[in-house]
Design an enzyme around this catalytic site. Structure first.
Site, PDB file in Angstrom:
ATOM      1  N   TYR A 150      -9.990  -2.925   8.375  1.00 40.73           N
ATOM      2  CA  TYR A 150     -10.372  -3.842   9.453  1.00 40.73           C
ATOM      3  C   TYR A 150     -11.887  -3.877   9.629  1.00 40.73           C
ATOM      4  O   TYR A 150     -12.432  -4.859  10.127  1.00 40.73           O
ATOM      5  CB  TYR A 150      -9.705  -3.441  10.770  1.00 40.73           C
ATOM      6  CG  TYR A 150      -8.213  -3.710  10.837  1.00 40.73           C
ATOM      7  CD1 TYR A 150      -7.503  -4.156   9.727  1.00 40.73           C
ATOM      8  CD2 TYR A 150      -7.506  -3.532  12.018  1.00 40.73           C
ATOM      9  CE1 TYR A 150      -6.139  -4.394   9.787  1.00 40.73           C
ATOM     10  CE2 TYR A 150      -6.141  -3.772  12.099  1.00 40.73           C
ATOM     11  CZ  TYR A 150      -5.469  -4.201  10.960  1.00 40.73           C
ATOM     12  OH  TYR A 150      -4.116  -4.443  11.035  1.00 40.73           O
ATOM     13  N   LYS A 168      -0.778   5.892   1.493  1.00 39.93           N
ATOM     14  CA  LYS A 168      -0.305   5.297   0.231  1.00 39.93           C
ATOM     15  C   LYS A 168      -1.056   6.020  -0.892  1.00 39.93           C
ATOM     16  O   LYS A 168      -1.707   5.424  -1.734  1.00 39.93           O
ATOM     17  CB  LYS A 168      -0.563   3.802   0.225  1.00 39.93           C
ATOM     18  CG  LYS A 168       0.159   3.034  -0.903  1.00 39.93           C
ATOM     19  CD  LYS A 168       1.668   3.121  -0.824  1.00 39.93           C
ATOM     20  CE  LYS A 168       2.341   2.367  -1.956  1.00 39.93           C
ATOM     21  NZ  LYS A 168       3.814   2.541  -2.002  1.00 39.93           N
ATOM     22  N   ASP A 190       5.439   2.674   2.747  1.00 35.67           N
ATOM     23  CA  ASP A 190       6.624   1.838   2.549  1.00 35.67           C
ATOM     24  C   ASP A 190       7.893   2.599   2.919  1.00 35.67           C
ATOM     25  O   ASP A 190       8.767   2.094   3.629  1.00 35.67           O
ATOM     26  CB  ASP A 190       6.685   1.283   1.126  1.00 35.67           C
ATOM     27  CG  ASP A 190       6.281   2.302   0.056  1.00 35.67           C
ATOM     28  OD1 ASP A 190       5.825   3.403   0.411  1.00 35.67           O
ATOM     29  OD2 ASP A 190       6.451   1.979  -1.121  1.00 35.67           O
ATOM     30  N   ASP A 211      -1.058  -0.345  12.651  1.00 31.70           N
ATOM     31  CA  ASP A 211      -0.821  -1.660  13.270  1.00 31.70           C
ATOM     32  C   ASP A 211       0.582  -2.154  12.941  1.00 31.70           C
ATOM     33  O   ASP A 211       1.346  -2.580  13.794  1.00 31.70           O
ATOM     34  CB  ASP A 211      -1.884  -2.630  12.732  1.00 31.70           C
ATOM     35  CG  ASP A 211      -1.918  -3.947  13.471  1.00 31.70           C
ATOM     36  OD1 ASP A 211      -2.637  -4.850  13.011  1.00 31.70           O
ATOM     37  OD2 ASP A 211      -1.222  -4.098  14.487  1.00 31.70           O
ATOM     38  N   ASP A 264       4.339  -2.046  15.469  1.00 34.06           N
ATOM     39  CA  ASP A 264       5.166  -3.218  15.797  1.00 34.06           C
ATOM     40  C   ASP A 264       6.596  -3.008  15.321  1.00 34.06           C
ATOM     41  O   ASP A 264       7.553  -3.388  15.993  1.00 34.06           O
ATOM     42  CB  ASP A 264       4.579  -4.484  15.151  1.00 34.06           C
ATOM     43  CG  ASP A 264       3.578  -5.196  16.064  1.00 34.06           C
ATOM     44  OD1 ASP A 264       2.940  -4.501  16.873  1.00 34.06           O
ATOM     45  OD2 ASP A 264       3.445  -6.433  15.951  1.00 34.06           O
TER      46      ASP A 264
HETATM   47  C1  LIG Z   1      -6.492  -8.127  16.259  1.00 36.91           C
HETATM   48  C2  LIG Z   1      -5.405  -7.170  15.821  1.00 36.91           C
HETATM   49  C3  LIG Z   1      -5.925  -6.048  14.989  1.00 36.91           C
HETATM   50  C4  LIG Z   1      -4.739  -6.624  17.023  1.00 36.91           C
HETATM   51  C5  LIG Z   1      -3.487  -5.883  16.665  1.00 36.91           C
HETATM   52  O1  LIG Z   1      -2.617  -6.361  15.980  1.00 36.91           O
HETATM   53  C6  LIG Z   1      -3.287  -4.560  17.182  1.00 36.91           C
HETATM   54  O2  LIG Z   1      -4.255  -3.926  17.552  1.00 36.91           O
HETATM   55  O3  LIG Z   1      -2.104  -4.135  17.201  1.00 36.91           O
HETATM   56 MG   LIG Z   2      -0.796  -5.248  16.070  1.00 38.87          MG
END
Ligand SMILES: CC(C)CC(=O)C(=O)O
Ligand SMILES: [Mg+2]
Ligand SMILES: NC(=O)C1=CN([C@@H]2O[C@H](COP(=O)(O)OP(=O)(O)OC[C@H]3O[C@@H](n4cnc5c(N)ncnc54)[C@H](O)[C@@H]3O)[C@@H](O)[C@H]2O)C=CC1
Length: 357
Positions: A141, A192, A224, A248, A252
């Site tokens: 990032y 990885k 993975d 990240d 999720d």
């Molecule tokens: C702009 C992204 C890096 C934000 C994101 O997906 C996160 O921090 O979970």
């Molecule tokens: Mg995110």
């Protein structure tokens, strides 16, 4: 001494969910349970629209001067045509880098009341309590070189670079090990290493750092496999530590173990205990403005703020308990609705949490 909180609502559902979290803060303030001063500023698309910059100098300065930052979310289709340097997301990344917020804590906890809201079988997720520790200011990032160039042939070439130093890896691993010492003393480092030399080094440094934590059971897992294991048998994990992009994605993924991404809070901390607190989700443009977004991740982020940055653990406990009480009452936003429960909107959910404090 009143603690200063900078409130950055951002874009999309950000203002809706932050408004509910502010209700909770003001309710605790009104009864004298906390002593905070709230200041607002713009970030993301809202800041670009007003100032032509997703992170105005004034906002970064206010964040640096605050004891804690509460952020909603940034981004949306309106700003996608902008050059990436002006995208709302750059405002968020600029805050993380500008405040040195290297340690992102993402707890994934299944409230028993939401077992049926998870897409996984109750026996797979019941009792789930994972802490994902994500390194937040390194990796691809922020890595250089980056960008898109035009080659002599005329075709374009895009490049991003995964970068970590040994000290950055050691630093985040120590955060994870320290957290694990207060939990189940198990840490799974996700990398990885079989393909990426950068994370091969990550694995070596994690192993070396663990020598200072003899009580910690350290394991390593390729990312993975980790994604699959999170769905197959998530309760095998206690603390997971990983880099920026893997964290990240995995957080999720872990969100769905809890019933909804609208339930997951986060704390992003620097070395001085200052933090930025935000839900792990984004600005949800698909539901923005409809009054249906789940505010609980943002409200639970306030509980993390009170615990990690503002020295008010009792108030934090009250918020956690109030959320559980509201779920016991059968109230559900659309994302966590299940048979026999009462659907409420964003504001009604926030009011219910305030009433349950
Ligand atoms: C702009 C992204 C890096 C934000 C994101 O997906 C996160 O921090 O979970
Ligand atoms: Mg995110
Ligand atoms: N920390 C931040 O500010 C983040 C910003 N983003 C940005 O958000 C925008 C949308 O990104 P997406 O990929 O759609 O991710 P998203 O997390 O905003 O939404 C993903 C899905 O989850 C749902 N959702 C998210 N939060 C919810 C809530 N509180 N209650 C109910 N449902 C909820 C959304 O409706 C959508 O269907 C993009 O501009 C992206 O860059 C994405 C992730 C984090």
């Amino acid at each position: 001494m009143s603690k200063k909180i900078l409130v950055l609502a951002g874009d999309g559902i950000g203002p809706e969910i932050v408004a509910e979290a502010v209700k909770v803060l003001k309710a605790l303030q009104a009864e004298g349970a906390i002593d905070v001063t709230l200041e607002e500023a713009l970030v993301g698309g809202a800041a670009y629209d007003a100032h032509g910059d997703p992170l105005p100098e004034s906002t970064l300065a206010a964040a640096k001067a605050a004891d804690a930052v509460l952020l909603g979310a940034v981004g949306g289709p309106k700003w996608e045509p902008l050059h990436i340097s002006k995208r709302p997301e750059k405002g968020l990344l600029g805050l993380r880098a500008g405040l040195g917020l290297f340690a992102n804590l993402r707890p994934a906890v299944l409230y028993p009341q939401l077992a049926e809201a998870s897409t996984l079988k109750p026996e797979i997720v019941s009792g789930l309590d994972i802490m994902i520790v994500r390194e937040l200011t390194g990796d691809i990032y922020f890595g250089q070189p980056r960008g898109v160039e035009t080659l002599p042939s005329g075709e374009r070439r895009g490049i991003n670079t995964m970068v970590y130093t040994e000290s950055e890896v050691e630093r985040i691993c120590r955060v994870a090990f320290d957290i694990a010492m207060k939990r189940g003393k198990k840490v799974c480092s996700v990398d990885k290493a079989n393909v990426l030399e950068c994370t091969e080094m990550w694995r070596e440094v994690a192993t070396k750092t663990a020598a200072d934590y003899p009580e910690i059971e350290l394991s390593h897992m390729y990312v993975d496999n980790a994604a699959m294991q999170l769905v197959r048998a998530p309760k095998q994990f206690d603390v997971m530590v990983t880099g920026n992009i893997f964290g990240d994605i995995l957080s999720d993924c872990a969100a769905m173990l809890t019933g909804s991404i609208g339930m997951l809070p986060s704390a992003s901390l620097n070395e001085h205990g200052q933090g930025m607190y935000e839900p792990i989700h984004g600005s949800a443009p698909d539901i923005a403005g409809k009054g249906v977004a789940n505010p609980l991740a943002t409200i639970l982020s306030v509980a993390m703020m009170l615990r990690y940055s503002l020295g008010a653990p009792e108030a934090a406990e009250r918020i956690d308990a109030a959320v559980s009480k509201v779920l016991d009452q059968g109230l559900r936003t659309a994302d966590i609705l299940s048979e026999g429960k009462r659907q409420v909107g964003t504001a009604e959910m926030g009011d219910a949490v305030v009433a349950a404090l």
